[in-house]
Write a protein that holds these residues in place. Structure first.
Motif, PDB file in Angstrom:
ATOM      1  N   PHE B 148       0.845  -1.197   0.000  1.00  0.00           N
ATOM      2  CA  PHE B 148       0.000   0.000   0.000  1.00  0.00           C
ATOM      3  C   PHE B 148       0.881   1.247   0.000  1.00  0.00           C
ATOM      4  O   PHE B 148       1.154   1.811   1.063  1.00  0.00           O
ATOM      5  N   PRO B 149       1.327   1.693  -1.175  1.00  0.00           N
ATOM      6  CA  PRO B 149       2.278   2.804  -1.236  1.00  0.00           C
ATOM      7  C   PRO B 149       1.731   4.097  -0.623  1.00  0.00           C
ATOM      8  O   PRO B 149       2.465   4.823   0.047  1.00  0.00           O
ATOM      9  N   PHE B 150       0.450   4.369  -0.836  1.00  0.00           N
ATOM     10  CA  PHE B 150      -0.107   5.614  -0.299  1.00  0.00           C
ATOM     11  C   PHE B 150      -0.124   5.586   1.229  1.00  0.00           C
ATOM     12  O   PHE B 150       0.240   6.549   1.895  1.00  0.00           O
ATOM     13  N   LEU B 151      -0.525   4.428   1.756  1.00  0.00           N
ATOM     14  CA  LEU B 151      -0.531   4.254   3.211  1.00  0.00           C
ATOM     15  C   LEU B 151       0.883   4.448   3.763  1.00  0.00           C
ATOM     16  O   LEU B 151       1.079   5.037   4.833  1.00  0.00           O
ATOM     17  N   ASN B 152       1.856   3.957   3.009  1.00  0.00           N
ATOM     18  CA  ASN B 152       3.250   4.059   3.428  1.00  0.00           C
ATOM     19  C   ASN B 152       3.682   5.515   3.535  1.00  0.00           C
ATOM     20  O   ASN B 152       4.289   5.927   4.527  1.00  0.00           O
ATOM     21  N   ALA B 153       3.327   6.304   2.512  1.00  0.00           N
ATOM     22  CA  ALA B 153       3.669   7.729   2.540  1.00  0.00           C
ATOM     23  C   ALA B 153       2.958   8.403   3.710  1.00  0.00           C
ATOM     24  O   ALA B 153       3.555   9.222   4.426  1.00  0.00           O
ATOM     25  N   THR B 154       1.696   8.037   3.937  1.00  0.00           N
ATOM     26  CA  THR B 154       0.952   8.618   5.063  1.00  0.00           C
ATOM     27  C   THR B 154       1.647   8.292   6.389  1.00  0.00           C
ATOM     28  O   THR B 154       1.788   9.163   7.248  1.00  0.00           O
ATOM     29  N   SER B 155       2.092   7.040   6.538  1.00  0.00           N
ATOM     30  CA  SER B 155       2.799   6.658   7.763  1.00  0.00           C
ATOM     31  C   SER B 155       3.994   7.550   7.994  1.00  0.00           C
ATOM     32  O   SER B 155       4.215   8.046   9.093  1.00  0.00           O
ATOM     33  N   PHE B 156       4.790   7.748   6.933  1.00  0.00           N
ATOM     34  CA  PHE B 156       5.986   8.551   7.116  1.00  0.00           C
ATOM     35  C   PHE B 156       5.626   9.965   7.533  1.00  0.00           C
ATOM     36  O   PHE B 156       6.216  10.518   8.458  1.00  0.00           O
ATOM     37  N   TRP B 157       4.642  10.554   6.845  1.00  0.00           N
ATOM     38  CA  TRP B 157       4.351  11.964   7.158  1.00  0.00           C
ATOM     39  C   TRP B 157       3.728  12.105   8.530  1.00  0.00           C
ATOM     40  O   TRP B 157       3.919  13.124   9.207  1.00  0.00           O
ATOM     41  N   LEU B 158       2.998  11.097   9.005  1.00  0.00           N
ATOM     42  CA  LEU B 158       2.495  11.149  10.380  1.00  0.00           C
ATOM     43  C   LEU B 158       3.662  11.121  11.362  1.00  0.00           C
ATOM     44  O   LEU B 158       3.706  11.885  12.331  1.00  0.00           O
ATOM     45  N   PHE B 159       4.633  10.236  11.089  1.00  0.00           N
ATOM     46  CA  PHE B 159       5.853  10.173  11.893  1.00  0.00           C
ATOM     47  C   PHE B 159       6.539  11.541  11.900  1.00  0.00           C
ATOM     48  O   PHE B 159       6.921  12.069  12.944  1.00  0.00           O
ATOM     49  N   PHE B 160       6.655  12.139  10.703  1.00  0.00           N
ATOM     50  CA  PHE B 160       7.330  13.424  10.559  1.00  0.00           C
ATOM     51  C   PHE B 160       6.638  14.499  11.402  1.00  0.00           C
ATOM     52  O   PHE B 160       7.280  15.239  12.146  1.00  0.00           O
ATOM     53  N   PHE B 161       5.291  14.546  11.306  1.00  0.00           N
ATOM     54  CA  PHE B 161       4.594  15.621  12.011  1.00  0.00           C
ATOM     55  C   PHE B 161       4.511  15.354  13.513  1.00  0.00           C
ATOM     56  O   PHE B 161       4.403  16.296  14.296  1.00  0.00           O
ATOM     57  N   GLY B 162       4.562  14.096  13.925  1.00  0.00           N
ATOM     58  CA  GLY B 162       4.707  13.813  15.352  1.00  0.00           C
ATOM     59  C   GLY B 162       6.000  14.423  15.866  1.00  0.00           C
ATOM     60  O   GLY B 162       6.044  15.065  16.929  1.00  0.00           O
ATOM     61  N   MET B 163       7.066  14.269  15.056  1.00  0.00           N
ATOM     62  CA  MET B 163       8.362  14.852  15.396  1.00  0.00           C
ATOM     63  C   MET B 163       8.257  16.381  15.484  1.00  0.00           C
ATOM     64  O   MET B 163       8.767  16.996  16.418  1.00  0.00           O
ATOM     65  N   VAL B 164       7.566  16.992  14.514  1.00  0.00           N
ATOM     66  CA  VAL B 164       7.426  18.451  14.521  1.00  0.00           C
ATOM     67  C   VAL B 164       6.709  18.900  15.797  1.00  0.00           C
ATOM     68  O   VAL B 164       7.093  19.889  16.420  1.00  0.00           O
ATOM     69  N   LEU B 165       5.703  18.129  16.206  1.00  0.00           N
ATOM     70  CA  LEU B 165       4.931  18.524  17.390  1.00  0.00           C
ATOM     71  C   LEU B 165       5.801  18.499  18.654  1.00  0.00           C
ATOM     72  O   LEU B 165       5.735  19.408  19.471  1.00  0.00           O
TER      73      LEU B 165
END
Lengths: 131, 665
Positions: B148-165
């Motif tokens: 699921f490539p789209f899900l994969n990209a979503t996972s990464f960006w959620l990880f990224f924005f958790g870091m930003v928070l």
């Protein structure tokens, strides 16, 4: 030839091999059923007048039936391409859920059993000088 | 008038006001760094006119190789942030003796310790792990993509924005001062009324959901997308270890999500799950958080074991010893890691029967781990060993992991744990497992697979410097902590009496940490120098280390479609066998379906960030809008039926011949 393996993976997850109406119907049944079960648990705790052990058993039954409902209607257990693999995963899941639930009940009961009741605590504090 | 103004402000801005800005110079410094670093990157992008490139090549990408690189970049950035926290912690502990109170206030010190733990586990260890998984798993199973490539990209960006928070808390408000697992009652509203714990809850919620989605993705990828002929017992050991780890994520992370939600309900809606009044029970929180927390340890360490299985076999030029026993060891660890969680709270007051059961289970889980260690040693036995830096990391790992592991088995005995609980002995133990185990493996993996992803090798001399600085620094930093733990020093200690005689050991430990810092510095230098000298270190063969698994059959760097022609596998170590037999390649080129770029994954995660940030600050109107927008975007995405494009077989053939000639595309 397309990249078949990915399509197959998607099929397993969303059951595209079923006709669309049947899938939609299943999701609606699952959704409404989950809502009914959740709200009956809520209403029971708010307005149901019965003794506690009976209530706990009814709540547990409601929770378990919701669990099964979601497995069947959302995750389509029993409709998959490779039942053996799914069976293995399902057994693993049931095992983990059992370990966590039974373990937590065991641990928390054990901790509670070793806690002072409130009246005992008051008695103890009164018996101590300066408290 | 003022009253109406305040009402308006609290509606539109919630708890947010100018008071949220940092109060003292050290915090101002941290805040300005957090603003300056992204600011400088933005200026750099503008000057070199690369915004469009960033958008087209990275933000909208669905290629797991690029997503993997981004995971690792974020993790390295966070390693520096967590490392800066270490510098402050160690300085404080070396100075804050007797009359002196060091450089930090007590509450600021606790925030830094909490941030260090949270960042290092969730955004460094998890980030490096998911990065390497994204890079390598599809290549090793002979797949062109994840399920699921789209899900994969979503996972990464959620990880990224958790870091930003997490990092936003440096600029606006404060961070939790509760320790990295935020036990109630301390983390309840009554004792932590500021936004700190809310920042902690919501950054972990976002990153945690990202991890869960990634796990589902990789489970399906490994189960369904293996190349023809690769049955379970022919999978590379790294893939096995990832499967085990991802199963643990799928079963453990929902517990974290639920527990954090309950804590958030306590804090925001006045509920009483974990309060001591109104029927709540704070011990339930400890029970639940460790029911997630213990599997989390194995989530991190299993892929590390997988990396070392690949590295040891390759650098010993031998097939992995005891493949079947390795697989069963992973399976045993997956199951057992769910039956040991109570050993994190032996001292909470359970009876001796409960404590004894979990103590014994904890000792049992050391057995499969020991099996793996011996298997690696037997793989080395009579092998043609090359002591390149990945192999050095492995040997360092064996030493440190064994010391730390034995300390762990020691603490599995409840009466001993009663002495050592929450002491620096424990801190030394788990750092030896997570740094000596996970981080060393991740560094070995980065060195080992770097040429596969980027097309050139890292500088080996500097790599050796990195290893020795890390090893010496690490031992110097943590062996004193074992001793201090025996002397009674507790974790999260910001001040102690001079008469205890602990200061020398704390100073030694601080010097060790500085050596590790130097190691990280050399590491960055290694990257920079290797990129500068990339023409000299180019990997032209695609197989620089004489590798064994399928990824080494591809040209370096790997083309965006991974395999021009899908391989067929008939044994373990498929590429090794293929090299020996020299069979002619008769497979045909075919059309390849490739996911189109889309900004939706980034947008969904960005909205999740807005949702979380506004919930932290009680800006409810914006939180509702963000949540509705997320749902809308998910619906928009699921209506899109043309998410892929087709790369024609003829084009694949053309590209492939160019790649094989060594062209850089």
């Amino acid at each position: 030839m397309k990249n078949n393996s990915r399509n197959e993976a998607v099929d397993v997850m969303v059951s595209m091999h079923q006709p669309e109406e049947a899938t939609l119907k299943k999701y609606v049944i699952g959704f409404v059923g989950s809502l009914v079960l959740t709200f009956s648990a809520y209403l029971l705790t708010q307005y149901g007048a019965m003794n506690k052990p009976v209530m706990v058993i009814i709540l547990a039954v409601l929770a378990l039936s919701q669990f099964v409902l979601q497995l069947v209607y959302f995750l389509h257990v029993g409709k998959e391409f490779s039942p053996r693999l799914k069976l293995l995963v399902t057994i693993f899941m049931v095992m983990i859920v059992f370990i966590l639930v039974a373990g937590s009940i065991w641990i928390m009961n054990n901790l509670n059993g070793r806690m002072m009741t409130h009246s005992n605590m008051v008695k103890y504090m009164n018996s101590q000088d300066g408290l | 008038m003022m009253h109406i103004f305040n009402l308006m402000a609290s509606f539109w801005l919630g708890r947010l006001s100018l008071k949220a800005l940092p109060p003292n110079p050290i915090q101002w410094f941290g805040a300005s760094l957090i603003i300056l670093v992204p600011g400088m990157i933005a200026v750099l992008l503008t000057v070199t006119k690369r915004w469009k490139w960033l958008y087209k090549e990275w933000i909208t990408t669905q290629d797991p190789k690029k997503i993997g690189v981004m995971y690792i970049l974020v993790a390295i950035g966070m390693l520096l942030r967590g490392g800066a926290d270490v510098a402050l912690i160690k300085t404080q502990q070396a100075l804050s003796v007797g009359a002196s109170h060091g450089i930090l206030s007590a509450s600021h010190f606790q925030q830094i310790v909490t941030a260090h733990g949270t960042i290092m586990i969730f955004f460094v260890a998890m980030g490096l792990m998911f990065g390497i998984i994204n890079l390598i798993v599809p290549l090793q199973i002979g797949s062109r993509d994840v399920a699921f490539p789209f899900l994969n990209a979503t996972s990464f960006w959620l990880f990224f924005f958790g870091m930003v928070l997490v990092n936003a808390s440096l600029v606006l408000g404060d961070f939790a001062a509760t320790g990295w697992l935020a036990y109630p009652p301390l983390s309840e509203l009554r004792y932590s009324p500021t936004v700190g714990v809310d920042y902690w809850i919501w950054s972990l919620q976002i990153a945690g959901v990202g991890s869960l989605l990634a796990a589902i993705n990789f489970i399906v990828t490994i189960l369904k997308m293996r190349v023809k002929g690769m049955n379970f017992m022919k999978m590379p050991m790294f893939v096995w270890s990832v499967l085990g780890s991802m199963l643990l994520v799928a079963f453990a992370f929902p517990i974290l999500t639920a527990t954090l939600t309950l804590l958030a309900l306590d804090r925001n809606l006045g509920m009483h799950f974990f309060t001591s009044g109104a029927g709540g029970n704070m011990m339930m929180y400890v029970n639940l958080i460790w029911a997630w927390g213990h599997p989390e340890v194995y989530i991190l360490i299993l892929p590390a074991f997988g990396v070392f299985s690949e590295v040891v076999a390759t650098y010993s030029k031998k097939r992995l010893f005891g493949y079947t026993s390795m697989v069963w060891a992973i399976a045993a660890i997956v199951l057992l890691s769910f039956i040991v969680w109570l050993h994190h709270f032996f001292t909470m007051g359970a009876g001796s029967d409960v404590n004894a059961f979990f103590g014994i289970m904890t000792m049992i889980i050391a057995i499969p781990t020991g099996v793996k260690l011996f298997n690696w040693l037997f793989t080395m036995y009579r092998g043609k060993i090359r002591l390149d830096s990945p192999m050095l990391w492995f040997i360092g790992f064996v030493v440190i992991f064994t010391i730390g592991g034995m300390a762990g088995v020691l603490m599995a005995v409840p009466p001993i744990d009663f002495q050592l609980h929450n002491s620096l002995f424990l801190v030394a133990h788990f750092h030896m497992m997570i740094v000596g185990g996970v981080v060393f493996a991740d560094f070995a993996a980065i060195t080992y697979w770097f040429p596969k992803i980027f097309g050139f090798k890292l500088n080996e001399t500097l790599g050796r410097w990195v290893f020795w600085l890390w090893l010496v620094g690490f031992l110097m930093s943590f062996i004193p902590l074992y001793i201090l733990g025996f002397m009674g020093a507790t974790r999260r200690l910001d001040h102690y009496s001079a008469s205890l005689g602990w200061q020398q050991l704390f100073i030694v430990s601080g010097i060790g940490a500085a050596l590790i810092g130097a190691g990280v510095g050399v590491q960055l230098l290694q990257f920079a120098y290797s990129i500068y000298k990339r023409k000299d270190n180019r990997d032209k063969t695609g197989d620089p280390w004489d590798g064994r698994s399928l990824e080494w059959s591809l040209p370096s760097p790997v083309p965006f479609y991974n395999f021009a022609r899908l391989p067929e596998v008939s044994s373990r170590d498929a590429f090794w066998e293929a090299k020996k037999s020299r069979l002619k390649d008769r497979r045909k080129y075919e059309d390849i379906e490739i996911p189109k770029n889309t900004p939706l994954a980034f947008m969904i995660a960005a909205l999740a960030f807005i949702f979380a940030f506004t919930v932290v600050w009680h800006i409810w109107w914006l939180a509702v809008i963000a949540l509705l927008s997320i749902i809308t975007l998910i619906i928009v995405r699921s209506m899109d039926e043309q998410t892929d494009y087709i790369l024609k077989a003829s084009e694949v053939e053309k590209l492939d011949s160019l790649y094989l000639k060594g062209a850089k595309l």
